[in-house]
Motif scaffolding. Structure first.
Motif, PDB file in Angstrom:
ATOM      1  N   PRO A 105       0.806  -1.217   0.000  1.00  0.00           N
ATOM      2  CA  PRO A 105       0.000   0.000   0.000  1.00  0.00           C
ATOM      3  C   PRO A 105       0.841   1.269   0.000  1.00  0.00           C
ATOM      4  O   PRO A 105       0.307   2.342   0.193  1.00  0.00           O
ATOM      5  CB  PRO A 105      -0.793  -0.129   1.295  1.00  0.00           C
ATOM      6  N   PHE A 114      -6.141  -0.204  -3.321  1.00  0.00           N
ATOM      7  CA  PHE A 114      -6.783  -0.146  -2.005  1.00  0.00           C
ATOM      8  C   PHE A 114      -8.159   0.529  -2.119  1.00  0.00           C
ATOM      9  O   PHE A 114      -9.156   0.048  -1.592  1.00  0.00           O
ATOM     10  CB  PHE A 114      -5.867   0.638  -1.053  1.00  0.00           C
ATOM     11  N   PHE A 115      -8.192   1.660  -2.826  1.00  0.00           N
ATOM     12  CA  PHE A 115      -9.450   2.382  -3.042  1.00  0.00           C
ATOM     13  C   PHE A 115     -10.473   1.488  -3.738  1.00  0.00           C
ATOM     14  O   PHE A 115     -11.634   1.439  -3.375  1.00  0.00           O
ATOM     15  CB  PHE A 115      -9.221   3.630  -3.918  1.00  0.00           C
ATOM     16  N   LEU A 118     -11.778  -1.074  -1.442  1.00  0.00           N
ATOM     17  CA  LEU A 118     -12.726  -0.483  -0.489  1.00  0.00           C
ATOM     18  C   LEU A 118     -14.072  -0.207  -1.166  1.00  0.00           C
ATOM     19  O   LEU A 118     -15.124  -0.474  -0.585  1.00  0.00           O
ATOM     20  CB  LEU A 118     -12.157   0.809   0.097  1.00  0.00           C
ATOM     21  N   PHE A 133     -23.095   3.136   7.373  1.00  0.00           N
ATOM     22  CA  PHE A 133     -21.677   3.463   7.203  1.00  0.00           C
ATOM     23  C   PHE A 133     -21.523   4.798   6.466  1.00  0.00           C
ATOM     24  O   PHE A 133     -20.734   5.656   6.870  1.00  0.00           O
ATOM     25  CB  PHE A 133     -20.973   2.340   6.430  1.00  0.00           C
ATOM     26  N   GLU A 137     -19.741   7.531   8.595  1.00  0.00           N
ATOM     27  CA  GLU A 137     -18.316   7.690   8.273  1.00  0.00           C
ATOM     28  C   GLU A 137     -18.068   8.738   7.187  1.00  0.00           C
ATOM     29  O   GLU A 137     -17.044   9.401   7.208  1.00  0.00           O
ATOM     30  CB  GLU A 137     -17.733   6.350   7.818  1.00  0.00           C
ATOM     31  N   LYS A 165     -17.663  -2.030   9.467  1.00  0.00           N
ATOM     32  CA  LYS A 165     -16.211  -1.835   9.540  1.00  0.00           C
ATOM     33  C   LYS A 165     -15.486  -3.175   9.582  1.00  0.00           C
ATOM     34  O   LYS A 165     -14.430  -3.336   8.977  1.00  0.00           O
ATOM     35  CB  LYS A 165     -15.858  -1.014  10.789  1.00  0.00           C
ATOM     36  N   LEU A 168     -15.388  -4.520   6.132  1.00  0.00           N
ATOM     37  CA  LEU A 168     -14.396  -3.804   5.319  1.00  0.00           C
ATOM     38  C   LEU A 168     -12.994  -4.247   5.706  1.00  0.00           C
ATOM     39  O   LEU A 168     -12.131  -4.443   4.858  1.00  0.00           O
ATOM     40  CB  LEU A 168     -14.526  -2.285   5.513  1.00  0.00           C
ATOM     41  N   PHE A 175      -3.564  -6.588   3.374  1.00  0.00           N
ATOM     42  CA  PHE A 175      -2.759  -5.425   3.722  1.00  0.00           C
ATOM     43  C   PHE A 175      -2.469  -5.419   5.211  1.00  0.00           C
ATOM     44  O   PHE A 175      -3.327  -5.736   6.013  1.00  0.00           O
ATOM     45  CB  PHE A 175      -3.503  -4.134   3.374  1.00  0.00           C
ATOM     46  N   LYS A 176      -1.275  -4.994   5.543  1.00  0.00           N
ATOM     47  CA  LYS A 176      -0.980  -4.867   6.971  1.00  0.00           C
ATOM     48  C   LYS A 176      -1.577  -3.557   7.459  1.00  0.00           C
ATOM     49  O   LYS A 176      -1.614  -2.568   6.754  1.00  0.00           O
ATOM     50  CB  LYS A 176       0.526  -4.866   7.202  1.00  0.00           C
ATOM     51  N   GLY A 177      -2.028  -3.533   8.699  1.00  0.00           N
ATOM     52  CA  GLY A 177      -2.590  -2.308   9.255  1.00  0.00           C
ATOM     53  C   GLY A 177      -4.030  -2.525   9.632  1.00  0.00           C
ATOM     54  O   GLY A 177      -4.532  -3.634   9.595  1.00  0.00           O
ATOM     55  N   ASP A 178      -4.707  -1.447   9.977  1.00  0.00           N
ATOM     56  CA  ASP A 178      -6.067  -1.590  10.456  1.00  0.00           C
ATOM     57  C   ASP A 178      -6.873  -0.349  10.103  1.00  0.00           C
ATOM     58  O   ASP A 178      -6.338   0.696   9.774  1.00  0.00           O
ATOM     59  CB  ASP A 178      -6.063  -1.795  11.974  1.00  0.00           C
ATOM     60  N   ILE A 179      -8.189  -0.509  10.167  1.00  0.00           N
ATOM     61  CA  ILE A 179      -9.073   0.631   9.949  1.00  0.00           C
ATOM     62  C   ILE A 179      -9.529   1.127  11.305  1.00  0.00           C
ATOM     63  O   ILE A 179     -10.069   0.357  12.089  1.00  0.00           O
ATOM     64  CB  ILE A 179     -10.292   0.210   9.092  1.00  0.00           C
TER      65      ILE A 179
ATOM     66  N   ILE B   3      -1.845   2.369   6.485  1.00  0.00           N
ATOM     67  CA  ILE B   3      -3.127   1.910   5.976  1.00  0.00           C
ATOM     68  C   ILE B   3      -4.281   2.833   6.400  1.00  0.00           C
ATOM     69  O   ILE B   3      -5.184   3.110   5.626  1.00  0.00           O
ATOM     70  CB  ILE B   3      -3.370   0.446   6.407  1.00  0.00           C
ATOM     71  N   ASP B   4      -4.212   3.356   7.638  1.00  0.00           N
ATOM     72  CA  ASP B   4      -5.303   4.236   8.081  1.00  0.00           C
ATOM     73  C   ASP B   4      -5.276   5.574   7.351  1.00  0.00           C
ATOM     74  O   ASP B   4      -6.309   6.212   7.173  1.00  0.00           O
ATOM     75  CB  ASP B   4      -5.299   4.425   9.608  1.00  0.00           C
ATOM     76  N   VAL B   6      -4.416   5.830   4.152  1.00  0.00           N
ATOM     77  CA  VAL B   6      -5.017   5.508   2.853  1.00  0.00           C
ATOM     78  C   VAL B   6      -6.539   5.410   3.007  1.00  0.00           C
ATOM     79  O   VAL B   6      -7.299   5.894   2.166  1.00  0.00           O
ATOM     80  CB  VAL B   6      -4.453   4.184   2.287  1.00  0.00           C
ATOM     81  N   TYR B   7      -6.953   4.823   4.121  1.00  0.00           N
ATOM     82  CA  TYR B   7      -8.390   4.716   4.409  1.00  0.00           C
ATOM     83  C   TYR B   7      -9.001   6.117   4.520  1.00  0.00           C
ATOM     84  O   TYR B   7     -10.077   6.381   3.969  1.00  0.00           O
ATOM     85  CB  TYR B   7      -8.583   3.933   5.710  1.00  0.00           C
ATOM     86  N   TRP B  10      -9.287   7.595   1.105  1.00  0.00           N
ATOM     87  CA  TRP B  10     -10.432   7.003   0.398  1.00  0.00           C
ATOM     88  C   TRP B  10     -11.740   7.681   0.832  1.00  0.00           C
ATOM     89  O   TRP B  10     -12.585   8.018   0.000  1.00  0.00           O
ATOM     90  CB  TRP B  10     -10.506   5.502   0.684  1.00  0.00           C
ATOM     91  N   LYS B  11     -11.864   7.907   2.139  1.00  0.00           N
ATOM     92  CA  LYS B  11     -13.078   8.568   2.642  1.00  0.00           C
ATOM     93  C   LYS B  11     -13.172   9.990   2.076  1.00  0.00           C
ATOM     94  O   LYS B  11     -14.241  10.449   1.710  1.00  0.00           O
ATOM     95  CB  LYS B  11     -13.085   8.591   4.176  1.00  0.00           C
TER      96      LYS B  11
END
Lengths: 180, 84
Positions: A105, A114-115, A118, A133, A137, A165, A168, A175-179, B3-4, B6-7, B10-11
């Motif tokens: 990423p 990534f987009f 999503l 959502f 969001e 969430k 998603l 991908f590594k990481g988190d939302i 990653i957050d 990029v998130y 995206w938003k």
């Protein structure tokens, strides 16, 4: 809020042109909400026109005691979006672009990927979760207002957002990481 | 880029929107056409239908009235048949 009620009173008294103020104030959030719920970029403005037209015709039924004008308008938007989705599956899965193989990423290509993922994950969410959502969001509406729009309790809204969430997030295990 | 982030990007992209400039004019045009058409009518048929749809009690009353009218009509026919 008070100003809005004054505008509504003027419209109901016959000053049709005052409705333009409400249209100009809410056109962006309404169109955005429809676009993000239905994924229908081409007809979202037509649906939005229908939303405002319906709002105008039903304006007399708006009761400021029961809630904000925005909540009332977004409820109409929600209902029109649901109807539009029923009529036409805006973006069928076959129309989604092919999945790529990028796992990194940290560059532009991966970001686009990534987009796209999503977007795909959002379109695959169950309708209720997707609406909540989008409202929470993307539109940043408070949970209480979303609960009013959806006609459910705040707890239900929180749970739907969490589930959305989670879905998603699971789409991005690669991908590594988190939302957050 | 995390990653957050990029998130978040995206938003931001989902929130960005371009609307045709004439949007509000088109809505107002539709409304003025509606008002013009409505001016000549004593009863707006569409409004009556919407009123019926949006009020449960009105629907119940209308269905009940139709039921009673139907029953009275049938009773009248039966009565006339038996009387003759």
């Amino acid at each position: 809020m008070r100003q809005e009620i004054e505008v509504i009173r003027q419209i109901l008294d016959g000053d049709t042109e005052s409705f333009r103020l409400l249209v100009e104030r809410y056109e962006r959030p309404v169109i955005r909400m429809i676009r993000n719920i239905t994924n229908d970029i081409e007809s979202c403005e037509d649906i939005a026109q229908d939303v405002f037209f319906t709002a105008y015709r039903k304006l007399a039924s708006f009761d400021p005691v029961r809630g904000n004008f925005s909540t009332w308008l977004f409820t109409i938007t929600r209902n029109k979006s649901i109807n539009a989705m029923k009529k036409k599956r805006a973006l069928s899965m076959s129309e989604l672009p092919e999945e790529g193989d990028s796992h990194n990423p940290y560059d532009e290509v991966a970001e686009k990927e990534f987009f796209r993922r999503l977007d795909s994950a959002l379109s695959k969410l169950p309708s209720r979760q997707k609406r909540v959502f989008v409202l929470a969001e993307l539109e940043k509406l408070p949970y209480e207002e979303i609960a009013q729009i959806e006609g459910v309790r705040v707890g239900t809204i929180k749970s739907r957002i969490n589930r959305a969430k989670k879905r998603l997030r699971t789409s991005f295990k690669v991908f590594k990481g988190d939302i957050s | 880029m995390k990653i957050d982030e990029v998130y978040g990007a995206w938003k931001d992209e989902k929130v960005r929107i371009d609307i045709r400039e004439s949007f509000s004019d088109e809505v107002m045009c539709k409304i003025y056409q509606y008002e013009q058409g409505r001016g000549g009518l004593l009863f707006d048929r569409q409004q009556i239908v919407e009123f019926i749809y949006s009020h449960r009690l009105v629907r119940v009353v209308l269905v009940a009235a139709a039921g009673i009218a139907g029953f009275v009509r049938i009773a009248f026919v039966v009565f006339m048949f038996l009387a003759s």
